[in-house]
Design an enzyme around this catalytic site. Structure first.
Site, PDB file in Angstrom:
ATOM      1  N   GLY A  49       0.885  -1.382   0.035  1.00 51.97           N
ATOM      2  CA  GLY A  49       0.033   0.082   0.161  1.00 51.97           C
ATOM      3  C   GLY A  49       0.936   1.239   0.212  1.00 51.97           C
ATOM      4  O   GLY A  49       0.306   2.144  -0.090  1.00 51.97           O
ATOM      5  N   ASP A  50       2.097   1.069   0.174  1.00 49.72           N
ATOM      6  CA  ASP A  50       3.167   2.165   0.347  1.00 49.72           C
ATOM      7  C   ASP A  50       3.660   2.614  -1.029  1.00 49.72           C
ATOM      8  O   ASP A  50       4.054   1.522  -1.728  1.00 49.72           O
ATOM      9  CB  ASP A  50       4.247   1.933   1.134  1.00 49.72           C
ATOM     10  CG  ASP A  50       5.040   3.063   1.373  1.00 49.72           C
ATOM     11  OD1 ASP A  50       5.009   3.557   2.563  1.00 49.72           O
ATOM     12  OD2 ASP A  50       5.932   3.392   0.616  1.00 49.72           O
TER      13      ASP A  50
END
Length: 95
Positions: A49-50
């Site tokens: 998700g980064d």
């Protein structure tokens, strides 16, 4: 409010922890991953998700900009069980 069972949380597996944390409003996959990496010191978290990590993986493994999470995961599978540590180094590529 006491609804999140913090006692014994560290004894659960990564998937269980992520699911429990995400039941709290405002906590999503990225927050759960960061909690497991930096508060619970879990060694094998790959926080896709980064955005910076995804960019670093694409740079390190010469992947297309549009590649999906499955491709990113497959490219880093050899880093198991130390994907948390690998993430720290990968972040340095785009820092």
């Amino acid at each position: 409010n006491g609804k999140l069972p913090l006692r014994g949380l560290a004894r659960k597996d990564d998937h269980e922890i992520s699911e429990l944390l995400q039941q709290v409003p405002g906590i999503g996959p990225w927050t759960a991953d960061m909690f497991m990496m930096f508060s619970l010191n879990r060694p094998d978290i790959l926080p896709l998700g980064d955005l910076a990590l995804r960019k670093a993986i694409r740079i390190a493994y010469q992947l297309d900009d549009g590649c999906d999470y499955a491709t990113l995961t497959a490219a880093t599978d050899h880093l198991r069980p130390w994907r948390t540590v690998a993430s720290w180094y990968l972040w340095c590529l785009v820092d």
